[in-house]
Design an enzyme around this catalytic site. Sequence first.
Site, PDB file in Angstrom:
ATOM      1  N   PRO A 211      -1.723  -5.374  -0.153  1.00 33.90           N
ATOM      2  CA  PRO A 211      -0.837  -4.464  -0.887  1.00 33.90           C
ATOM      3  C   PRO A 211       0.201  -3.831   0.036  1.00 33.90           C
ATOM      4  O   PRO A 211      -0.117  -3.411   1.157  1.00 33.90           O
ATOM      5  CB  PRO A 211      -1.803  -3.416  -1.448  1.00 33.90           C
ATOM      6  CG  PRO A 211      -3.104  -4.140  -1.571  1.00 33.90           C
ATOM      7  CD  PRO A 211      -3.151  -5.084  -0.400  1.00 33.90           C
ATOM      8  N   CYS A 212       1.430  -3.756  -0.459  1.00 31.41           N
ATOM      9  CA  CYS A 212       2.539  -3.284   0.379  1.00 31.41           C
ATOM     10  C   CYS A 212       2.883  -1.820   0.120  1.00 31.41           C
ATOM     11  O   CYS A 212       3.880  -1.319   0.650  1.00 31.41           O
ATOM     12  CB  CYS A 212       3.774  -4.149   0.143  1.00 31.41           C
ATOM     13  SG  CYS A 212       4.416  -4.066  -1.550  1.00 31.41           S
ATOM     14  N   THR A 213       2.078  -1.120  -0.675  1.00 34.94           N
ATOM     15  CA  THR A 213       2.441   0.237  -1.094  1.00 34.94           C
ATOM     16  C   THR A 213       2.562   1.217   0.063  1.00 34.94           C
ATOM     17  O   THR A 213       3.228   2.240  -0.064  1.00 34.94           O
ATOM     18  CB  THR A 213       1.411   0.772  -2.105  1.00 34.94           C
ATOM     19  OG1 THR A 213       0.086   0.480  -1.627  1.00 34.94           O
ATOM     20  CG2 THR A 213       1.589   0.118  -3.455  1.00 34.94           C
ATOM     21  N   ALA A 215       3.552   0.131   3.225  1.00 35.69           N
ATOM     22  CA  ALA A 215       4.497  -0.398   4.210  1.00 35.69           C
ATOM     23  C   ALA A 215       5.929  -0.461   3.704  1.00 35.69           C
ATOM     24  O   ALA A 215       6.871  -0.385   4.497  1.00 35.69           O
ATOM     25  CB  ALA A 215       4.053  -1.793   4.651  1.00 35.69           C
ATOM     26  N   SER A 216       6.117  -0.609   2.388  1.00 33.90           N
ATOM     27  CA  SER A 216       7.477  -0.726   1.861  1.00 33.90           C
ATOM     28  C   SER A 216       8.220   0.596   2.012  1.00 33.90           C
ATOM     29  O   SER A 216       7.616   1.671   2.064  1.00 33.90           O
ATOM     30  CB  SER A 216       7.437  -1.127   0.386  1.00 33.90           C
ATOM     31  OG  SER A 216       6.879  -0.089  -0.398  1.00 33.90           O
TER      32      SER A 216
END
Length: 464
Positions: A211-213, A215-216
Site C-alpha cells: 500500500p502506498c498510502t 509514501a505517496s
Amino acid sequence: MATTVIYTTLGERKGTKRLWLEGRRLARAGISPGQQFELKSLDRENGPHGGITLRFTPSGDRKVSRRKRGDQELPVIDVSGEALVSAFGEAERVRVVIRPGSIEIRVHHHDRATTERSIRLLERLNQHEPLRMGSLAHGGGILDHALHRGLEAAGIPVELAFANEADGDYLEASLANNPIWKSDSIAIEAPMQDVEWRKLPAIDILAAGLPCTGASLSGRAKNRLAKAEEHETAGPLFVAFLAAIQTLRPSVILLENVPQYGTTTSMTVIRSILSSLDYELHETVLDGFELGSMERRNRFCMIATNPEVPFSFDGLRAVRDRESCIRDILEDIDPDDPAWKAYSYLAEKEVRDKEAGKGFRRQLLDGSEASLGTIGRGYAKARSTEPFIRHPSDSALTRLLTPKEHARVKAVPESLIAGLSATRAHEILGQSVVHAAFEAVGMHLGRALAALRDSMQPHQSVAA
C-alpha cells in the site's frame, strides 16, 4: 559444555579456500596448541554441499598451531585446500560450531538457501514446469494478472500458489473474476503481518504491491506524515514483506509502489536485506503512458533475482498500442443520463484554491486529449483534481469516468471488474497498476527466464 558459534566468511590462500580460527573461542572448548585433529566430510543435506568436521584425536594428521599474545599462547587452526573446495563449492559464508572435541563447519544458511532456491528454479525451468507465484497485497489481482499474461506470452508458464489480501471484498472480487486462480491456489484473507509464512508452499516468484498510502505525496499530506513509515497500517508492512522473503526464499521478487517509495527508509532497508540474501536488485520507474496506457501513472518497480537470472530493465518495451485520444475509450452515455452533474462545490473549491494561490485544478476533459492524470482509489468520491468528462452540450455538467472507462485508461481487462459496484470497481482500479506496463515487465522477465532455460542442456541435472 562450552560452545561457540561463529558466522564467518572463508578466506583465500594461493587461489584456494581458507578457514582461519584462533584465540579464546577455541581455548574455551579445551583446544590447545599442538593438539592433533582430522577432517571428516559431513553428509550432504538439503543441497549439494554439506560441510566438514574437525575431530580432535591423537591419530589426527593435522595439528593446532599457536600464536603468542603477550605472555599467553593461544590456539590457531588454519585449514585450506581441496577439502574446503569439495565441502563448500562456490559458497563463501560458513557457520562454525566449536565444542569440546570437535568443530563442525557447514555452509551458512543464507548461502544454502541461495543454492536451494536456484536449484528449484532451474529444475522447474529445465522440466518446463509452471513456476509457482505468491502474491502479497493482492487487491483485485490486477498486477498478478498482468504478470501472468506477460510471463506466459514469453513462454514461461506460471501458477498462483497463494495470494494474501487484508480486504475480504477485494479478495472476493479477484476470486470471482480473475482467471489466475487454480483449484490448489491458497486464498489468505489477513493482515500481511499475521500470515504464517512457514505454512505456505515453496514459490519461485513473489509479487507485492505494498500500500502506498504512507509514501505517496497525497498520502503524506493527508495524514500529516514526515515519513512513510509513520503510517499506522501501511508504514510497517515492509517488515512483513521481508519476513515472507526470508521464509519463502523465492528466486524472483517484484515490488511496485509510487515513485516516492524508492527514497523511503523502508526501501533502504529492503535493499540492504535483499543484498545480504544474495539477490541482485534492478529498479526503475515505469511510465504507464509510454508503456501503452492513456493514464499518466508512473510506478516504482523493483525486481530482485537470483544471480544466475540474466535480467535487466534495458530493452523493456510496450506490449500494446495506446489509443489516440480519450474519446476512443468512452462509453456512449446519453446526454440526459443522471451521471451528468453540476458538481458546483468543486467549481467553487477551484475558485478558492486559485485565490489562495494553490496549484490544484480540475481535470475537465472533452475527449480530444491524448492522456489524463492519475486516478486514485477514492475516485468515486468525485474529488477535485481527478478527471471528469465534459457534457457534450451543457458546460455546467460533467461526469466521472465509468468503471469500464477507468479500466480502459489503465489498459485493464474489463472482465476483472465484472459485476462490481461502481465504488468497489473504482477502488480496485484506483489502487492498482497500469496493466499494460506490468504485462510488459512480465514478458521482459519471462524472456530472461527463457534465456536462462535455453542456456541449459536438455534435461541437464542442476543439482550436480
